[in-house]
Design a protein around this motif. Sequence first.
Motif, PDB file in Angstrom:
ATOM      1  N   PRO A 259      40.873  40.484  46.151  1.00 59.97           N
ATOM      2  CA  PRO A 259      41.367  40.885  44.966  1.00 59.97           C
ATOM      3  C   PRO A 259      42.640  39.845  44.881  1.00 59.97           C
ATOM      4  O   PRO A 259      43.100  39.611  43.893  1.00 59.97           O
ATOM      5  CB  PRO A 259      41.667  42.030  44.524  1.00 59.97           C
ATOM      6  CG  PRO A 259      40.500  42.795  45.677  1.00 59.97           C
ATOM      7  CD  PRO A 259      40.218  41.847  47.037  1.00 59.97           C
TER       8      PRO A 259
ATOM      9  N   LEU B  59      50.919  35.101  35.531  1.00 57.76           N
ATOM     10  CA  LEU B  59      50.141  36.179  35.883  1.00 57.76           C
ATOM     11  C   LEU B  59      50.157  36.157  37.426  1.00 57.76           C
ATOM     12  O   LEU B  59      50.211  37.281  38.302  1.00 57.76           O
ATOM     13  CB  LEU B  59      48.804  36.018  35.705  1.00 57.76           C
ATOM     14  CG  LEU B  59      48.354  36.625  34.039  1.00 57.76           C
ATOM     15  CD1 LEU B  59      46.857  36.372  33.949  1.00 57.76           C
ATOM     16  CD2 LEU B  59      48.933  37.845  33.868  1.00 57.76           C
TER      17      LEU B  59
ATOM     18  N   VAL C 256      48.777  40.481  40.064  1.00 61.49           N
ATOM     19  CA  VAL C 256      47.832  41.240  39.509  1.00 61.49           C
ATOM     20  C   VAL C 256      46.396  40.863  39.960  1.00 61.49           C
ATOM     21  O   VAL C 256      46.148  39.699  39.832  1.00 61.49           O
ATOM     22  CB  VAL C 256      47.965  41.372  38.060  1.00 61.49           C
ATOM     23  CG1 VAL C 256      47.820  39.789  37.336  1.00 61.49           C
ATOM     24  CG2 VAL C 256      46.902  42.183  37.274  1.00 61.49           C
ATOM     25  N   ASP C 257      45.670  41.999  40.346  1.00 60.22           N
ATOM     26  CA  ASP C 257      44.574  41.698  41.135  1.00 60.22           C
ATOM     27  C   ASP C 257      43.428  41.857  40.321  1.00 60.22           C
ATOM     28  O   ASP C 257      43.387  42.278  39.158  1.00 60.22           O
ATOM     29  CB  ASP C 257      44.405  42.747  42.349  1.00 60.22           C
ATOM     30  CG  ASP C 257      44.264  43.991  41.842  1.00 60.22           C
ATOM     31  OD1 ASP C 257      45.354  44.539  41.683  1.00 60.22           O
ATOM     32  OD2 ASP C 257      43.205  44.654  41.742  1.00 60.22           O
TER      33      ASP C 257
ATOM     34  N   VAL D 164      40.457  43.219  40.540  1.00 56.42           N
ATOM     35  CA  VAL D 164      39.941  44.614  40.051  1.00 56.42           C
ATOM     36  C   VAL D 164      40.764  45.417  38.995  1.00 56.42           C
ATOM     37  O   VAL D 164      40.207  45.821  38.401  1.00 56.42           O
ATOM     38  CB  VAL D 164      40.031  45.411  41.475  1.00 56.42           C
ATOM     39  CG1 VAL D 164      39.506  46.756  41.243  1.00 56.42           C
ATOM     40  CG2 VAL D 164      38.986  44.652  42.511  1.00 56.42           C
ATOM     41  N   SER D 165      42.076  45.355  38.967  1.00 62.52           N
ATOM     42  CA  SER D 165      42.786  46.036  38.217  1.00 62.52           C
ATOM     43  C   SER D 165      42.453  45.370  36.640  1.00 62.52           C
ATOM     44  O   SER D 165      42.468  46.185  35.591  1.00 62.52           O
ATOM     45  CB  SER D 165      44.194  45.815  38.368  1.00 62.52           C
ATOM     46  OG  SER D 165      44.402  46.429  39.625  1.00 62.52           O
ATOM     47  N   LEU D 166      42.370  44.075  36.633  1.00 66.76           N
ATOM     48  CA  LEU D 166      41.945  43.449  35.137  1.00 66.76           C
ATOM     49  C   LEU D 166      40.683  43.754  34.772  1.00 66.76           C
ATOM     50  O   LEU D 166      40.326  44.175  33.640  1.00 66.76           O
ATOM     51  CB  LEU D 166      41.766  41.784  35.286  1.00 66.76           C
ATOM     52  CG  LEU D 166      43.146  41.222  35.658  1.00 66.76           C
ATOM     53  CD1 LEU D 166      43.251  39.817  35.980  1.00 66.76           C
ATOM     54  CD2 LEU D 166      44.536  41.439  34.416  1.00 66.76           C
TER      55      LEU D 166
ATOM     56  N   ALA E 197      39.360  46.948  35.477  1.00 62.58           N
ATOM     57  CA  ALA E 197      39.487  48.220  35.190  1.00 62.58           C
ATOM     58  C   ALA E 197      40.038  48.322  34.043  1.00 62.58           C
ATOM     59  O   ALA E 197      39.727  49.197  32.989  1.00 62.58           O
ATOM     60  CB  ALA E 197      40.413  48.988  36.287  1.00 62.58           C
ATOM     61  N   MET E 198      41.047  47.454  33.363  1.00 64.02           N
ATOM     62  CA  MET E 198      41.600  47.384  31.982  1.00 64.02           C
ATOM     63  C   MET E 198      40.450  47.279  30.985  1.00 64.02           C
ATOM     64  O   MET E 198      40.342  47.925  29.979  1.00 64.02           O
ATOM     65  CB  MET E 198      42.900  46.346  31.908  1.00 64.02           C
ATOM     66  CG  MET E 198      44.075  46.985  32.589  1.00 64.02           C
ATOM     67  SD  MET E 198      45.448  45.866  31.867  1.00 64.02           S
ATOM     68  CE  MET E 198      45.524  44.500  33.320  1.00 64.02           C
ATOM     69  N   GLN E 199      39.557  46.094  31.417  1.00 59.25           N
ATOM     70  CA  GLN E 199      38.528  46.010  30.600  1.00 59.25           C
ATOM     71  C   GLN E 199      37.565  47.343  30.315  1.00 59.25           C
ATOM     72  O   GLN E 199      37.145  47.691  29.308  1.00 59.25           O
ATOM     73  CB  GLN E 199      37.806  44.872  31.109  1.00 59.25           C
ATOM     74  CG  GLN E 199      36.500  44.282  30.486  1.00 59.25           C
ATOM     75  CD  GLN E 199      35.813  43.134  31.263  1.00 59.25           C
ATOM     76  OE1 GLN E 199      35.749  43.237  32.462  1.00 59.25           O
ATOM     77  NE2 GLN E 199      35.117  42.144  30.301  1.00 59.25           N
TER      78      GLN E 199
ATOM     79  N   ARG F  69      38.295  50.279  30.803  1.00 52.48           N
ATOM     80  CA  ARG F  69      38.923  51.268  30.034  1.00 52.48           C
ATOM     81  C   ARG F  69      38.875  51.185  28.264  1.00 52.48           C
ATOM     82  O   ARG F  69      38.560  51.936  27.716  1.00 52.48           O
ATOM     83  CB  ARG F  69      40.416  51.195  30.247  1.00 52.48           C
ATOM     84  CG  ARG F  69      41.117  52.550  29.513  1.00 52.48           C
ATOM     85  CD  ARG F  69      42.651  52.807  30.182  1.00 52.48           C
ATOM     86  NE  ARG F  69      42.773  53.078  31.478  1.00 52.48           N
ATOM     87  CZ  ARG F  69      42.661  54.353  32.081  1.00 52.48           C
ATOM     88  NH1 ARG F  69      42.263  55.260  31.377  1.00 52.48           N
ATOM     89  NH2 ARG F  69      42.611  54.269  33.260  1.00 52.48           N
TER      90      ARG F  69
ATOM     91  N   VAL G 223      40.630  52.627  41.448  1.00 55.49           N
ATOM     92  CA  VAL G 223      41.532  51.708  40.384  1.00 55.49           C
ATOM     93  C   VAL G 223      41.106  52.370  39.074  1.00 55.49           C
ATOM     94  O   VAL G 223      40.220  51.502  38.401  1.00 55.49           O
ATOM     95  CB  VAL G 223      41.693  50.043  40.550  1.00 55.49           C
ATOM     96  CG1 VAL G 223      42.535  49.736  39.578  1.00 55.49           C
ATOM     97  CG2 VAL G 223      41.933  49.727  41.740  1.00 55.49           C
TER      98      VAL G 223
ATOM     99  N   LEU H 249      43.947  36.423  28.675  1.00 59.82           N
ATOM    100  CA  LEU H 249      43.246  37.661  28.594  1.00 59.82           C
ATOM    101  C   LEU H 249      43.354  38.389  27.364  1.00 59.82           C
ATOM    102  O   LEU H 249      42.533  39.036  26.538  1.00 59.82           O
ATOM    103  CB  LEU H 249      43.448  38.778  29.710  1.00 59.82           C
ATOM    104  CG  LEU H 249      42.869  38.123  31.080  1.00 59.82           C
ATOM    105  CD1 LEU H 249      43.895  38.737  32.174  1.00 59.82           C
ATOM    106  CD2 LEU H 249      41.724  38.437  31.064  1.00 59.82           C
TER     107      LEU H 249
END
Lengths: 146, 352
Positions: free
Chosen positions: B119, B131, B136-137, B139-141, B143-145, B147, B195, B243
């Motif tokens: 990641p 970025l 910023v990895d 996986v976190s991006l 995860a935001m998607q 949520r 995450v 994004l």
Amino acid sequence: MSQPEILNQAFELAYTYTRSTGPVIGRFLTELKKRNIVGIKASDGRVIVPPMEYDPDTAQELSEFVEVGQEGEIVSFAWVKEPREAHPSDKPFAWALIRLDGADVPMVHCVAAGSEEQVSTGARVKAVWAEETIGFITDIRCFELV
Amino acid sequence: MKDIAIVGYQQSDLVSDAGACNEVEMIIPVLGKLYEQVGITNAQDVDFVCSGSCDYLQGAAFAFVMGVDALGAVPPIKESHVEMDAAWALYESILKIRMGQAESALIYGFGKSSPGELPIVLSQQLDPYYLAPLWVDTVSLAAMQARMMLDQGLITEQDMAEVVARSRQNARRNPHAQLAGDVSADDVLAQETFVSPLRKADMCPVSDGASAVVIATVEKAREWGIPYAVISGIDHCIETHNLGMRDLTDSSSTRTAAKNAGMHNGAVDVAELYAPFSHQEIILTRALGLDSNTSINPSGGVLAGNPMMAAGLSRIGEVFNRIVSGEASRGIAHATSGPCLQHNLVTVLEKA
């Protein structure tokens, strides 16, 4: 017979150049150094932060800068329980999409918070500046909850 | 325009850590099996070769050139490479054949992700000013998607867990899968978040592996006398790298690519979707308008194993397998690249 002159040139094995960030990204980064945040108006008038050089929908070159607020709201977030070594925090934190006041397009940055429960979509946050600003995205050290 | 077909597909077992086995050693056995399947001797027997890999994974510039060692490129061959998933190498090869410069092509993709921190490696392919310096990895991006979709009531955590459970169960019939088993949605939901809101099970694993395909004109496939599936359409579309300007709850580029590739000109019996995160399979299924008449990710998809730069090509190979086995008459394969499904390619395959 005289000795021929030997040509000499010092050589440093390195990236011996700096890269220009141009009039749009460069302007944003220069404003960060001054602790201001600017966006740019898209073709349809939406304010994009950080600014883009071209409108992704119309390909129009963009140039109308707008100063935006240093506070905003969380549009979405990811809670990082186990920060990675490269991450900007060694304590659990959130990555978030943050829509700053006066902007229409959210930006990605990190949010410092004590626990996941304290963070929510819609929560208000404000920028925390690095002690020394150098014209880098990391001049905003993080955002914190208001 | 000549019709083009897939005539062979092979992949390695997908493993979490291939250990001392290097990229060339991962590719060679796959190519050996593929030559045997197609009935050729080596890369000299095709007109063009194209590979997909990522130098960032190997941590060295032009590392992909070493992949050519797996081909034995003497006497010289016509060869190309994309710094992308090998599904795009297949796209380039199709263009080469359509231009009349080749009748057949070998395509291979490989990725050994285990030596690095994937990641974080992928974070360096993001916007270099806004970025990448944040690290910023990916996986976190994602995860935001996820949520965003949960917040808007477009999916539930139960929906996501059901995608994972179906992947694990389907993968039991895939001998190359890395993660397979009799897993239920409740088992997934019992896991803690990693995450948040993602659980580890919602994420594809880190995998090492390779896959390869041979394509040829239909005339050439008939001459070779081997089973084939016709590529009736292929297209790819990309969305902005910003994004914040994308609707992350949808995949408009996938929808456009599918339309342009002619997906809607017939029934879709099988769909192999490159969804590295459970919620992304739901985004793709909806963007493509697929329903229960389509078998989705019968191989288990990439939640069962995600060899970077080969996994998109493998989706095409998995659909090919099902068409030549008679299990399906028509299917689509999807490949993706970039964070949160930024860039998407859709291939339509049909029974000969």
